[in-house]
Structure formats: C-alpha cells, structure tokens
Design an enzyme around this catalytic site. Structure first.
Site, PDB file in Angstrom:
ATOM      1  N   CYS A 136       6.363   4.550  -5.619  1.00 33.92           N
ATOM      2  CA  CYS A 136       5.075   3.624  -5.589  1.00 33.92           C
ATOM      3  C   CYS A 136       4.804   2.927  -6.796  1.00 33.92           C
ATOM      4  O   CYS A 136       4.002   3.716  -7.411  1.00 33.92           O
ATOM      5  CB  CYS A 136       4.093   4.404  -4.736  1.00 33.92           C
ATOM      6  SG  CYS A 136       2.665   3.467  -4.265  1.00 33.92           S
ATOM      7  N   CYS A 139       1.056   2.883  -7.081  1.00 34.45           N
ATOM      8  CA  CYS A 139       0.382   4.027  -7.498  1.00 34.45           C
ATOM      9  C   CYS A 139       0.245   4.209  -8.775  1.00 34.45           C
ATOM     10  O   CYS A 139      -0.754   4.910  -9.246  1.00 34.45           O
ATOM     11  CB  CYS A 139       0.586   5.040  -6.570  1.00 34.45           C
ATOM     12  SG  CYS A 139       0.906   4.710  -4.642  1.00 34.45           S
ATOM     13  N   ASP A 140       1.569   4.186  -9.277  1.00 34.28           N
ATOM     14  CA  ASP A 140       1.824   4.742 -10.478  1.00 34.28           C
ATOM     15  C   ASP A 140       2.132   3.760 -11.640  1.00 34.28           C
ATOM     16  O   ASP A 140       2.544   4.145 -12.749  1.00 34.28           O
ATOM     17  CB  ASP A 140       2.932   5.677 -10.501  1.00 34.28           C
ATOM     18  CG  ASP A 140       2.848   6.878  -9.389  1.00 34.28           C
ATOM     19  OD1 ASP A 140       1.501   7.399  -9.277  1.00 34.28           O
ATOM     20  OD2 ASP A 140       3.722   7.418  -8.662  1.00 34.28           O
TER      21      ASP A 140
END
Length: 311
Positions: A136, A139-140
């Site tokens: 992701c 997300c990261d």
C-alpha cells in the site's frame, strides 16, 4: 448461540466491522461480532499509520485496532472467536455455521470480511513485510522519502502506486513479468513519461534482500534470458491486486467479476434483503482504513433501518 436469534451479526473485526459494531451497539442492537481468520484485519500487519484522523503523532496498526475494539466493547458488543465456514442466506433468520460446529441465527448480517493483498509468496517477502515490503503506497509511501523503491506489477494498480510514490521516492522502478504492461494506455503513458520512473520488463522477483532489519535490495530474473541481476533499494511495493474475502457468498449474493460484493448505489445494501456489506470486501477503489470505517457506519445505519422495517 444456536437457540438465540440475533438482531445483527457482524463478520469481521477490521475498521469496517468494528465501526459497525460501535454504531449497532450504541443503538442497543446487542451485535455479535465474529472475529474471523485475521482479527483486526490488515491493519494488524501495518507498522505505522500516520493518516488516520485524531492521531497527530501516528499510531501503530495493532494499537489502533485495539482502540477500536475497546470502544466497541463499551456498548454491549459480544465477540466470538472463530471463523464462519458456511452461510445460508436462503432462509430467515439467516444461519451462519462456525468452524467449531456452532450455529448462529440472525435477522440481519453485516459482512466486513475485507480483502487480502496478493503477495508473491517468497519467504524473503514475508520476512521483510512491514520492514520495507508493503502492498500500500498510500499507507507507507511517506516513509520512503528520497529512497530507491521498486513496484512489482503491470496493471493500473501498479502504475497508480508508482506515480504516487514519485511524490516521496528519489526513483521508482516498475517490474513486470511480461514484455508489456496490462495497464490502460493512459496509465502506462503517465508512468512512462514520468522522469522518476523506469521499467524492467520480462522480469520476476527471485528474492528480496535485507540485512535482517530492513530491505536493502532486490534480485530479479529475466524470464527470457534466465539471467539474474541484483539492485540496491530501500523498499519493495507489491501491486499485483487484492482478493476480496467473498468466497462464502458466491451463488448467494451478487458479486462482480473481481470478487467484490455488489451494493446498491452509495449504500451498503446487497442483493439479499437484510444483508449488508462494508469495507474492502465491497470497495475496490479506495481500500483505506478511514473509508472502511465510514462504510461500516453506513452498514450499521442501513441494518438498523431494515430491522425497524420488519418489526
């Protein structure tokens, strides 16, 4: 549980399922929440979350899910360890069969079983998941500022991930096993025109390399020549798609060609009256913790209105 007919049962304990539990619990529906095979959902393998509102310093995924669960427990929510092995939506009340032979009857059902990112299946990928290996970028990606990263995949998802990562990374390399991308032309062109993106075609990942703590490189194999090459990098993003956990409902609910449960319009209403779906099992677009939580709220409100209509 076999002799008791529940007003609402929730399958899944990720952000969608636990938000639905909070809302249905507060309206005195006394929901039963079934944990499933991965209590807490995908956030349990997410090291740090910095984009969930209310946590300005960030929060670890498991800690966030603990807070969700603690909040749900305040509202007379009952949790059942275990996994649903079979469902019967052809009868009223609906019947769920758990893997320990228990049966659960319910007037309404909220499905929040999520989706799993597809992985390559390499031991090194598992070893460094959360330590440089991710599925992701949204997300990261923030954690890879001025870094060298690789994106594995050839579809629109891979192109989207690569383009997003250029906001942070110094350079992004997209690796695909075929000699041309499966992505739409417009997405492929956007990636090809971006000066921070390069491509490696006809390549597969042999191994993700690391020092025991974090990712330090990747070894690719050319599927045509058989030659292997090692590249230094700081992160590897796997972008080969997601698999919605909807198999239990095949033949009972309308499910699209990719396995996502279909819902009516912007609601959580499925093709069976009294059954609602939320989170990643029906969201093929956003797949974020915050959007999953929002859809969990919708499913709870939809279930409450349905139950009022049949009383």
């Amino acid at each position: 549980m076999a002799n008791q007919v529940r007003d609402v049962v929730i399958m899944g304990t990720g952000p969608a399922g636990l938000t639905a539990a909070i809302y249905t619990g507060r309206t005195n529906l006394k929901p039963l929440v079934i944990d499933g095979v991965q209590p807490g959902g995908q956030l349990m393998i997410t090291s740090e979350i910095e984009n969930f509102p209310g946590f300005p310093s960030g929060i670890r995924g498991p800690e966030l899910m603990d807070k969700f669960r603690e909040q749900a427990a305040r509202f007379d929510v009952e949790f059942a360890l275990g996994n649903v092995r079979e469902v019967d939506l052809s009868r009223k009340p609906f019947c769920l069969y758990l893997d320990d032979e228990r049966e659960v009857l319910t007037r309404s059902l909220i499905i929040a079983t999520g989706a799993n990112a597809r992985w390559l299946g390499l031991p090194s990928e598992e070893q460094y998941r959360g330590r440089g290996v991710s599925a992701c970028a949204t997300c990261d990606g923030f954690f890879f500022r001025d870094s060298e990263v690789f994106v594995i995949g050839g579809g629109d998802t891979a192109m989207e991930e690569a383009l997003f990562l250029t906001r942070f990374a110094r350079h992004v390399t997209v690796v695909h096993r075929r000699n041309e991308f499966r992505a739409s032309k417009i997405m492929s062109l956007r990636a090809e025109k971006n000066e921070k993106i390069s491509v490696e075609l006809n390549q597969v990942v042999e191994e993700i390399l690391g020092d025991g703590r974090k990712v330090t490189g990747i070894r690719l194999k050319n599927v045509v020549s058989g030659e292997s090459n090692t590249h230094s990098c700081d992160g590897v993003f796997i972008a080969i798609g997601h698999s919605p956990n909807s198999g239990l409902f095949e033949g009972q609910l309308d499910i699209d060609e990719y396995g996502y449960i279909e819902t009516a319009g912007s609601s959580s209403v499925t093709s069976v009256q009294g059954v609602f779906a939320c989170g990643d099992v029906q969201d093929y677009t956003y797949r974020q913790a915050i959007t999953a939580a929002g859809s969990g709220c919708k499913s709870a409100l939809d279930a409450e209105r349905y139950l009022e209509s049949i009383r």
